[in-house]
Design an enzyme around this catalytic site. Structure first.
Site, PDB file in Angstrom:
ATOM      1  N   GLU A 188      34.814  38.967  45.427  1.00  0.00           N
ATOM      2  CA  GLU A 188      36.103  39.205  44.792  1.00  0.00           C
ATOM      3  C   GLU A 188      36.314  40.767  44.683  1.00  0.00           C
ATOM      4  O   GLU A 188      35.387  41.493  44.095  1.00  0.00           O
ATOM      5  CB  GLU A 188      36.245  38.503  43.531  1.00  0.00           C
ATOM      6  CG  GLU A 188      37.612  38.727  42.793  1.00  0.00           C
ATOM      7  CD  GLU A 188      37.824  37.522  41.745  1.00  0.00           C
ATOM      8  OE1 GLU A 188      38.432  37.926  40.820  1.00  0.00           O
ATOM      9  OE2 GLU A 188      37.195  36.596  41.845  1.00  0.00           O
ATOM     10  N   ASP A 215      39.408  43.232  42.900  1.00  0.00           N
ATOM     11  CA  ASP A 215      40.473  42.867  42.035  1.00  0.00           C
ATOM     12  C   ASP A 215      41.275  44.238  41.469  1.00  0.00           C
ATOM     13  O   ASP A 215      40.380  45.247  41.398  1.00  0.00           O
ATOM     14  CB  ASP A 215      40.098  42.617  40.632  1.00  0.00           C
ATOM     15  CG  ASP A 215      39.368  41.087  40.697  1.00  0.00           C
ATOM     16  OD1 ASP A 215      39.654  40.169  41.622  1.00  0.00           O
ATOM     17  OD2 ASP A 215      38.689  40.669  39.748  1.00  0.00           O
ATOM     18  N   GLU A 219      43.698  44.299  38.304  1.00  0.00           N
ATOM     19  CA  GLU A 219      44.136  43.560  37.334  1.00  0.00           C
ATOM     20  C   GLU A 219      45.182  44.301  36.342  1.00  0.00           C
ATOM     21  O   GLU A 219      44.651  45.394  35.990  1.00  0.00           O
ATOM     22  CB  GLU A 219      43.196  42.769  36.581  1.00  0.00           C
ATOM     23  CG  GLU A 219      42.337  41.538  37.069  1.00  0.00           C
ATOM     24  CD  GLU A 219      41.379  41.034  36.253  1.00  0.00           C
ATOM     25  OE1 GLU A 219      41.285  39.900  36.315  1.00  0.00           O
ATOM     26  OE2 GLU A 219      40.499  41.615  35.682  1.00  0.00           O
ATOM     27  N   GLN A 262      42.936  47.563  35.667  1.00  0.00           N
ATOM     28  CA  GLN A 262      41.368  47.153  35.922  1.00  0.00           C
ATOM     29  C   GLN A 262      41.108  46.978  37.042  1.00  0.00           C
ATOM     30  O   GLN A 262      41.698  46.223  37.949  1.00  0.00           O
ATOM     31  CB  GLN A 262      41.100  46.021  34.908  1.00  0.00           C
ATOM     32  CG  GLN A 262      39.626  45.783  35.024  1.00  0.00           C
ATOM     33  CD  GLN A 262      39.092  44.818  33.810  1.00  0.00           C
ATOM     34  OE1 GLN A 262      39.036  45.468  32.653  1.00  0.00           O
ATOM     35  NE2 GLN A 262      38.937  43.684  34.049  1.00  0.00           N
ATOM     36  N   THR A 263      39.918  47.490  37.985  1.00  0.00           N
ATOM     37  CA  THR A 263      39.479  47.194  39.352  1.00  0.00           C
ATOM     38  C   THR A 263      38.147  46.567  39.049  1.00  0.00           C
ATOM     39  O   THR A 263      37.393  46.775  38.016  1.00  0.00           O
ATOM     40  CB  THR A 263      39.268  48.406  40.209  1.00  0.00           C
ATOM     41  OG1 THR A 263      38.407  49.364  39.477  1.00  0.00           O
ATOM     42  CG2 THR A 263      40.733  48.921  40.225  1.00  0.00           C
ATOM     43  N   GLY A 296      29.281  42.457  35.750  1.00  0.00           N
ATOM     44  CA  GLY A 296      30.653  42.950  36.111  1.00  0.00           C
ATOM     45  C   GLY A 296      30.584  44.449  36.365  1.00  0.00           C
ATOM     46  O   GLY A 296      29.821  45.169  35.810  1.00  0.00           O
ATOM     47  N   ARG A 297      31.434  44.628  37.511  1.00  0.00           N
ATOM     48  CA  ARG A 297      31.444  46.428  37.853  1.00  0.00           C
ATOM     49  C   ARG A 297      32.976  46.767  37.314  1.00  0.00           C
ATOM     50  O   ARG A 297      33.653  47.355  38.223  1.00  0.00           O
ATOM     51  CB  ARG A 297      31.201  46.651  39.185  1.00  0.00           C
ATOM     52  CG  ARG A 297      29.949  46.248  39.484  1.00  0.00           C
ATOM     53  CD  ARG A 297      29.323  46.521  40.937  1.00  0.00           C
ATOM     54  NE  ARG A 297      27.946  46.623  41.068  1.00  0.00           N
ATOM     55  CZ  ARG A 297      27.076  45.445  41.146  1.00  0.00           C
ATOM     56  NH1 ARG A 297      27.574  44.362  41.358  1.00  0.00           N
ATOM     57  NH2 ARG A 297      25.788  45.843  41.522  1.00  0.00           N
ATOM     58  N   GLU A 298      33.634  46.367  36.348  1.00  0.00           N
ATOM     59  CA  GLU A 298      34.957  46.809  35.942  1.00  0.00           C
ATOM     60  C   GLU A 298      34.865  48.303  35.728  1.00  0.00           C
ATOM     61  O   GLU A 298      34.208  49.056  35.157  1.00  0.00           O
ATOM     62  CB  GLU A 298      35.280  46.139  34.742  1.00  0.00           C
ATOM     63  CG  GLU A 298      35.117  44.658  34.481  1.00  0.00           C
ATOM     64  CD  GLU A 298      33.941  43.986  34.198  1.00  0.00           C
ATOM     65  OE1 GLU A 298      32.830  44.620  33.990  1.00  0.00           O
ATOM     66  OE2 GLU A 298      33.836  42.648  33.818  1.00  0.00           O
ATOM     67  N   GLY A 345      40.965  42.395  23.281  1.00  0.00           N
ATOM     68  CA  GLY A 345      40.070  41.461  23.105  1.00  0.00           C
ATOM     69  C   GLY A 345      40.701  40.275  22.826  1.00  0.00           C
ATOM     70  O   GLY A 345      39.778  39.265  22.196  1.00  0.00           O
ATOM     71  N   ARG A 403      26.153  46.701  27.479  1.00  0.00           N
ATOM     72  CA  ARG A 403      26.173  45.672  28.362  1.00  0.00           C
ATOM     73  C   ARG A 403      24.803  46.210  29.009  1.00  0.00           C
ATOM     74  O   ARG A 403      24.130  45.197  29.608  1.00  0.00           O
ATOM     75  CB  ARG A 403      27.206  45.584  29.257  1.00  0.00           C
ATOM     76  CG  ARG A 403      28.522  44.944  28.573  1.00  0.00           C
ATOM     77  CD  ARG A 403      29.587  45.098  29.430  1.00  0.00           C
ATOM     78  NE  ARG A 403      29.521  43.846  30.468  1.00  0.00           N
ATOM     79  CZ  ARG A 403      30.341  43.852  31.574  1.00  0.00           C
ATOM     80  NH1 ARG A 403      31.370  44.836  31.965  1.00  0.00           N
ATOM     81  NH2 ARG A 403      30.376  42.874  32.407  1.00  0.00           N
TER      82      ARG A 403
END
Length: 328
Positions: free
Chosen positions: A121, A123, A125, A138-139, A150-152, A220, A288
């Site tokens: 995927e 993204d 967003e 957000q990518t 996650g690599r946000e 959140g 994280r």
């Protein structure tokens, strides 16, 4: 059968794609990928299919502009009719205005319908906010079902995305992924041996959706969608599909230039954008990832970020970690 991009210096190739997208132009005839007319000229019926939302998807401009909306009944979404292995994908998008907390507009590529447990995927967003606060973008990059990794990255924008259309684009090759806002690259992900299959490598389709993300999208989940402001309408124009078409029986690779996809000026523009507008980075998220992921190169700039990965607000010395808006 492999398909080819016209061999052009890489940065010039991307500039050509962006310019052609803006003009709905055609490309030089060389028998390869760039010889076909720009997909922005396709009508919705020729290139896309509705996923959900019944009357919440409406076509305008001879079927070349798409409006998708969110109300109390449902959101809406559509997808490309075909899947692609590498290429350049973009759209001009105008986001809903006014109070948009909890609203999520997504423009992305995925193969989750084919590879349920090992999907890839890419993204964009767009995360709505309360009145007076800007939308955030957000990518994200997933490969081989690596949703636990996650690599946000999240950014503010130097313009109001609700007042006019702006182009958002994804370049995806065998060795690099670049996200663009208008003609400015904002993020580059380079394939590495350490990433392995977590670098997207299977054919994907292009999607666009609008939906209720009240549980997580704004602070959140603190702020929910308020349907008294509905319908929330996201407008898509000049949808561009410039990829190597793929099917379940043929997954030929694109032959793309192996050189850098950004010249020095574009790379400098990307670094300026990131220095000014990056508000969350997974590479700085020590909660994280106590040890940053293999592709992260963290330097002195890490002091600008909280342990949560959120950027410290200028002039705010005493803030609890994680107090920034979170979309994770």
């Amino acid at each position: 059968m492999a398909c080819r991009f016209l061999y052009t210096p890489a940065a010039a190739l991307v500039a050509l794609l962006l310019q052609a997208a803006a003009a709905s132009a055609t490309f030089p005839a060389d028998g390869g990928l760039l010889s076909r007319p720009a997909a922005a000229a396709l009508s919705f019926e020729e290139g896309y299919t509705q996923l959900f939302g019944d009357s919440n998807l409406r076509l305008h401009g001879d079927g070349k502009r798409v409006h998708i909306s969110l109300d109390e009944r449902t959101g809406a979404g559509f997808a490309s009719q075909g899947a692609y292995l590498h290429g350049f994908f973009s759209a001009r998008i105008k986001l809903p205005s006014d109070y948009a907390a909890g609203v999520v507009v997504a423009f992305y590529m995925t193969n989750g319908d084919v590879y349920e447990k090992t999907h890839d995927e890419l993204d964009f967003e767009f995360l709505g906010n309360v009145r007076g606060k800007e939308w955030r973008v957000q990518t994200n990059v997933y490969g081989d079902g690596s949703t636990s990794v996650g690599r946000e990255e999240r950014y503010g924008l130097p313009f109001d995305p609700t007042q006019d259309y702006h182009r958002y684009a994804i370049l995806w090759t065998n060795r690099t992924i670049v996200f663009y806002v208008d003609e400015t690259p904002i993020r580059e992900v380079v394939r590495s041996e350490a990433m392995g299959l977590q670098f997207p490598s299977k054919p994907m389709s292009l999607y666009a959706t609008i939906w209720d993300g009240s549980s997580w999208a704004t602070s959140g989940g603190r702020y929910k969608v308020d349907y008294k402001y509905a319908p929330y309408v996201a407008e898509f124009d000049d949808l561009l599909l410039r990829g190597c078409a793929s099917s379940s029986s043929s997954t030929g690779a694109c032959e793309l230039p192996e050189e850098d996809y950004m010249d020095s000026g574009e790379r400098s523009a990307m670094e300026r954008f990131r220095a000014r507008h990056l508000t969350y980075g997974y590479c700085y998220d020590r909660a994280r990832y106590p040890a940053p992921l293999s592709e992260c190169r963290v330097g002195a700039e890490a002091a600008m970020y909280l342990p949560s990965g959120d950027r410290r607000r200028r002039g705010k010395r005493h803030r609890r970690a994680g107090a920034e808006d979170s979309a994770i």
